[in-house]
Scaffold this motif. Structure first.
Motif, mmCIF file in Angstrom:
data_model
loop_
_atom_site.group_PDB
_atom_site.id
_atom_site.type_symbol
_atom_site.label_atom_id
_atom_site.label_comp_id
_atom_site.label_asym_id
_atom_site.label_seq_id
_atom_site.Cartn_x
_atom_site.Cartn_y
_atom_site.Cartn_z
ATOM 1 N N ILE B 99 -1.731 10.817 23.150
ATOM 2 C CA ILE B 99 -2.140 12.198 23.387
ATOM 3 C C ILE B 99 -2.635 12.329 24.815
ATOM 4 C CG2 ILE B 99 -3.706 14.045 22.702
ATOM 5 C CD1 ILE B 99 -4.003 12.578 20.010
ATOM 6 N N LYS B 100 -1.976 13.166 25.600
ATOM 7 C CA LYS B 100 -2.411 13.339 26.981
ATOM 8 C C LYS B 100 -3.319 14.559 27.064
ATOM 9 C CE LYS B 100 -0.544 12.905 31.623
ATOM 10 N NZ LYS B 100 0.674 12.830 32.432
ATOM 11 N N THR B 101 -4.616 14.301 27.216
ATOM 12 C CA THR B 101 -5.557 15.405 27.373
ATOM 13 C C THR B 101 -5.541 15.872 28.829
ATOM 14 O OG1 THR B 101 -7.206 13.658 27.619
ATOM 15 C CG2 THR B 101 -7.135 14.790 25.521
ATOM 16 N N VAL B 102 -6.249 16.965 29.111
ATOM 17 C CA VAL B 102 -6.223 17.514 30.463
ATOM 18 C C VAL B 102 -7.126 16.717 31.394
ATOM 19 C CG1 VAL B 102 -6.735 19.525 31.887
ATOM 20 C CG2 VAL B 102 -5.647 19.804 29.661
ATOM 21 N N GLY B 103 -8.348 16.436 30.942
ATOM 22 C CA GLY B 103 -9.235 15.583 31.716
ATOM 23 C C GLY B 103 -10.041 16.265 32.807
ATOM 24 N N MET B 104 -10.023 17.590 32.852
ATOM 25 C CA MET B 104 -10.924 18.262 33.786
ATOM 26 C C MET B 104 -11.141 19.701 33.349
ATOM 27 S SD MET B 104 -8.548 18.612 37.221
ATOM 28 C CE MET B 104 -9.945 19.126 38.220
ATOM 29 N N VAL B 105 -12.254 20.269 33.831
ATOM 30 C CA VAL B 105 -12.602 21.644 33.464
ATOM 31 C C VAL B 105 -13.025 22.402 34.713
ATOM 32 C CG1 VAL B 105 -13.343 21.134 31.109
ATOM 33 C CG2 VAL B 105 -14.993 20.956 32.985
ATOM 34 N N ALA B 106 -13.033 23.710 34.612
ATOM 35 C CA ALA B 106 -13.552 24.547 35.692
ATOM 36 C C ALA B 106 -14.996 24.927 35.386
ATOM 37 C CB ALA B 106 -12.705 25.803 35.817
ATOM 38 N N GLY B 107 -15.815 25.024 36.431
ATOM 39 C CA GLY B 107 -17.195 25.442 36.224
ATOM 40 C C GLY B 107 -17.361 26.930 36.450
ATOM 41 N N ASP B 108 -16.377 27.510 37.134
ATOM 42 C CA ASP B 108 -16.423 28.931 37.463
ATOM 43 C C ASP B 108 -15.036 29.340 37.917
ATOM 44 O OD1 ASP B 108 -18.363 28.109 40.472
ATOM 45 O OD2 ASP B 108 -16.266 27.691 39.966
ATOM 46 N N GLU B 109 -14.860 30.626 38.172
ATOM 47 C CA GLU B 109 -13.538 31.133 38.554
ATOM 48 C C GLU B 109 -13.074 30.484 39.857
ATOM 49 O OE1 GLU B 109 -13.479 35.385 38.589
ATOM 50 O OE2 GLU B 109 -11.290 35.449 38.725
ATOM 51 N N GLU B 110 -14.014 30.302 40.782
ATOM 52 C CA GLU B 110 -13.659 29.779 42.105
ATOM 53 C C GLU B 110 -13.215 28.320 42.074
ATOM 54 O OE1 GLU B 110 -16.350 31.396 41.286
ATOM 55 O OE2 GLU B 110 -16.600 33.144 42.598
ATOM 56 N N SER B 111 -13.559 27.587 41.003
ATOM 57 C CA SER B 111 -13.137 26.174 40.915
ATOM 58 C C SER B 111 -11.636 26.047 41.109
ATOM 59 C CB SER B 111 -13.487 25.575 39.553
ATOM 60 O OG SER B 111 -14.864 25.540 39.318
ATOM 61 N N TYR B 112 -10.880 26.969 40.477
ATOM 62 C CA TYR B 112 -9.414 26.871 40.526
ATOM 63 C C TYR B 112 -8.879 27.060 41.936
ATOM 64 C CZ TYR B 112 -9.184 26.801 35.412
ATOM 65 O OH TYR B 112 -9.325 26.451 34.092
ATOM 66 N N GLU B 113 -9.707 27.676 42.786
ATOM 67 C CA GLU B 113 -9.297 27.898 44.169
ATOM 68 C C GLU B 113 -9.810 26.789 45.087
ATOM 69 O OE1 GLU B 113 -6.840 29.329 46.361
ATOM 70 O OE2 GLU B 113 -7.064 30.197 44.365
#
Lengths: 381, 414
Positions: B99-113
């Motif tokens: 099972i390949k999990t994602v392994g990371m999360v965003a803390g806020d909208e700006e994380s993705y940027e």
């Protein structure tokens, strides 16, 4: 590097009441001590390494505690935490350590020769003897906060120091992430291996991050001196052996500790210590000596005596099950150790264990013969 | 109609304006760019902190290189969220060979940027080659476009559509402070109290519910628990539990919202039986009304045209939508082609306990695999068509007839 956005400056836009944790169902030292005033005063502060008040208290917020067991509910992220957040930690320390005041001084005494007796605890009752403590390396942040880079240097320094020991201390280091199956099984059989923490008290404080990176176990060839690296503290040092010769256990403990400290000092990384709090460790409950000296002792009759708890209290001892903290006793065998950590020296605390256990074994023998023990019950130490 | 008073009460604009000014105030209180911080960076170059990912099998570990780490380690979002905080869950949970999990999360909208250099390849890996730099995500919540949305209830026991929504301007569950989390609760609960008709309902705060309410919610399979999965706890999502967490549901008990679990909100429309069209219709209607109600007070959902709806886990970007059924397929369950059929239909099967549960007997949870790059309408239609195909297969197998593996539904992998 804590998790959670405790560095979120935007939260300062919210009033103290809006940010203050709901501690209405909580029973721990932090919850007792933390007021809105203290929170308001400290919430925008951080230590030089960036540890904040919210980092300190997260574990206590997440773990309300138990009506019968009073946990501490806060941790330090570095040496400076105890200074920057003293408005919270001083009352916690005082509550946990019998009224210890902010102006009190702690005495350190690791001269094992000052211990009287301790070599003659009856091995028919005392199955094993053990002394443990913790040490933090100056110049690094503590397990709730440290980065991978810091943790790895702590491991590196520890390996250098430990592998340079010789004589009775000659031994080997086993890093957790590179252990063979055979090594792992042996360490488990010897009861040496520590596991990734599962207790939420520890995981909520961030101590299991990056597991098993830079964690490991060192022990001497004789299997009587053991060091845990990067578990709940930088170092946990344990001296142990079967039987009742606590004196020898303590001798080896003191000697080993002093040798290790010399080597760390040579690299300009001595142990964290000050004359008010003694040895600085992650959990405020382990300040002072950080020492838990104890025995596994058979007390089937005494343990069911109505006055057992009272006797322990008066002797300044505590009981645990033989699995360690938060376990139950099996077959009348108890783990008996000193209750105090701060405000008295290592020698004094081990002396309490030696004298107290000796007395309790006498009591057990009396009860076996059907005699009363009321005249033996000691005064409060 | 919101008046200026209600706007002040939960007005996002005030918080934003204060935040902009806070930068200058905060530096007076805090040692942000201190000499100590600079010294630490000197003592610990990024190479000293690079995680050991040799035993790891997750999207983050596959994408993170020492070079990327070095470039991003010392960056922060406006909320002071860092790369190490994004990846902690993936470092702590090496994953599973299967099972390949994602392994990371965003803390806020700006994380993705701010951390796009690592999020983009992770998104590409997880979402079949979707490239946030060049592609646009379509959003379509017009339920009237759905066809054939009524399943044979001899097979389909229940139908469900869920998604998540985040409130713009407030940090996400890994990162939020208690006051932000409470603000999410206030904003959403106030909006939900404005729902009318078949959508009107009530809120149950997790910390305040009575034992009886709790038992009822458990029996109805509505109640969510404090997360125990290390994937979530290592990302800090269980902090301060149960503060500001709760469940809202309508009186008809077919429209349900979770507040402050893994996302700000999880919105669920469900009912027994096979009327997926009605489930999706209610889903879209409810979502639009909630959005309108928060907009009245100056709030909005996190969304952009590259990534669609912004949620905590990159796996839920785009639509954040999982549309599925509980369905009995006793013959198909035993057929060796079942897996391939699902794969080609872009469907996945789970046990009826949800993600990471095993199927018991012949009843499966079948839902869409994809989230990003296709609209809500497209995905729900895909599930409807796919489930109808599975039912056809099941009927054919019942009659002793042969079945065909369908050709794979095209993806946009480059």
């Amino acid at each position: 590097m804590p998790f959670g956005n405790t560095h979120n400056n935007f939260k300062l836009n919210y009033k103290v009441e809006e940010e203050f944790p709901d501690l209405s169902k909580h029973n721990n030292h932090m919850a007792k001590a933390l007021t809105k005033e203290i929170y308001g005063k400290l919430r925008d502060k951080q230590t030089p390494s960036g540890y904040t008040l919210d980092d300190v208290i997260q574990t206590g917020v997440d773990n309300p505690g138990h009506p019968f067991i009073m946990t501490v509910g806060c941790v330090a992220g570095d040496e400076e935490s105890y200074e920057v957040f003293k408005d919270l930690l001083d009352p916690v320390i005082s509550d946990r350590h019998g009224g210890y005041k902010a102006t009190d001084k702690h005495k350190t005494d690791l001269n094992f020769e000052n211990l009287k007796g301790g070599d003659d605890l009856d091995p028919n009752y005392v199955l094993s003897s053990r002394v443990r403590t913790g040490r933090s390396i100056k110049g690094f942040t503590l397990p709730p906060h440290n980065s991978r880079g810091e943790r790895r240097i702590i491991e590196k320094l520890s390996i250098e120091a430990l592998t340079s020991l010789d004589g009775e201390f000659k031994g080997k280091y086993y890093p957790l992430k590179a252990m063979t199956d055979a090594e792992q099984e042996q360490l488990i059989a010897d009861h040496f291996l520590f596991d990734k923490p599962v207790s939420p008290l520890l995981t909520c404080a961030g101590m299991a991050r990056d597991w098993p990176d830079a964690r490991g176990i060192w022990h001497n060839d004789n299997k009587t001196f053991l060091v845990w690296v990067n578990e709940e503290d930088h170092l946990r040092v344990i001296s142990m052996q079967k039987g009742g010769d606590m004196r020898e256990v303590f001798r080896r403990f003191c000697t080993g500790l002093q040798r290790i400290e010399e080597i760390f000092k040579k690299h300009n990384h001595g142990f964290m210590w000050n004359e008010h709090l003694g040895y600085i460790l992650t959990c405020p409950s382990n300040l002072g000596t950080g020492l838990r000296g104890g025995v596994h002792v058979k007390l089937p009759k005494l343990s069911t005596h109505a006055k057992f708890e009272e006797i322990l209290t008066r002797l300044r001892l505590q009981k645990r099950g033989t699995g360690g903290v938060d376990t139950a006793s099996v077959g009348g065998v108890f783990d008996i150790s000193n209750a105090d950590r701060l405000g008295s020296s290592e020698v004094y605390q081990v002396q309490l264990v030696v004298d107290g256990v000796k007395l309790m074994v006498e009591m057990e023998k009396k009860l076996e013969k059907g005699e009363a023990i009321d005249s033996m019950i000691p005064a409060q130490k | 109609m919101a008046n200026s008073f209600t706007r002040m009460m939960t007005g996002r604009n005030t918080a934003v304006m204060l935040a902009v000014g806070a930068g200058s105030l905060a530096s007076g209180y805090l040692l942000t760019e201190s000499a100590a911080a600079a010294e630490r960076r000197r003592l610990y170059p990024p190479s000293a902190d690079f995680p050991d990912l040799r035993k790891h099998n997750n999207c983050m570990a596959a994408a993170l290189t020492p070079t990327i780490y070095a470039r991003l380690r010392d960056k922060t979002t406006p909320n002071n969220w860092t790369l190490d905080q994004c990846i902690q869950t993936g470092v702590d949970n090496p994953g599973h060979p299967f099972i390949k999990t994602v392994g990371m999360v965003a803390g806020d909208e700006e994380s993705y940027e701010v951390f796009a250099e690592i999020f983009d390849p992770v998104i590409k890996d997880r979402h079949n080659g979707y490239d946030p730099r060049t592609m646009k995500h379509p959003t379509d919540l017009d339920a009237s476009k759905i066809t054939s949305g009524m399943f044979d209830e001899h097979y389909v026991l229940s139908s469900r559509v869920r998604t998540g929504r985040s409130i713009r301007g407030l940090s996400l569950p890994p990162a939020c402070s208690r006051s932000e989390r409470r603000e999410v609760e206030r904003v959403v609960v106030m909006a939900l109290s404005g729902l009318k008709g078949d959508l009107s309902g009530r809120y149950y705060g997790l910390g305040e519910m009575t034992d009886r309410e709790q038992q009822q919610l458990i029996d109805e399979h509505f109640l969510f628990d404090k997360p125990v999965s290390p994937l979530l706890t290592a990302a800090g999502m269980a902090r301060d539990w149960p503060d500001a967490r709760g469940i809202w549901h309508n009186n008809e008990r077919n429209f349900l919202i979770w507040i402050n679990e893994e996302d700000h909100t999880r919105i669920i429309s469900m009912e027994k039986g096979g009327n997926m069209k009605r489930v999706f219709e209610r889903f879209c209607r409810g979502l639009k009304q909630v959005e309108h109600l928060i907009q009245e007070r100056g709030w909005e959902f996190m969304w952009n045209e590259r990534l669609g709806y912004i949620l905590t886990c990159p796996s839920n970007l785009g639509t954040g939508l999982r549309a599925g059924v509980h369905i009995r397929l006793p013959f198909l369950a035993k057929d060796p082609r079942f897996k391939k059929i699902l794969e080609n239909l872009r469907l996945q099967k789970r046990g009826t306990g949800g993600v990471d549960t095993a199927a018991t007997g012949d009843t499966f949870d079948i839902s869409n695999l994809d989230r990003l790059g296709k609209s809500e309408v497209e995905l729900v239609q895909l599930v409807i068509d796919g489930v109808n195909y599975l039912i056809e297969c099941e009927k054919r197998l019942e009659r002793g007839q042969d079945i065909k593996i369908p050709s794979p539904i095209p993806q946009f992998r480059k």
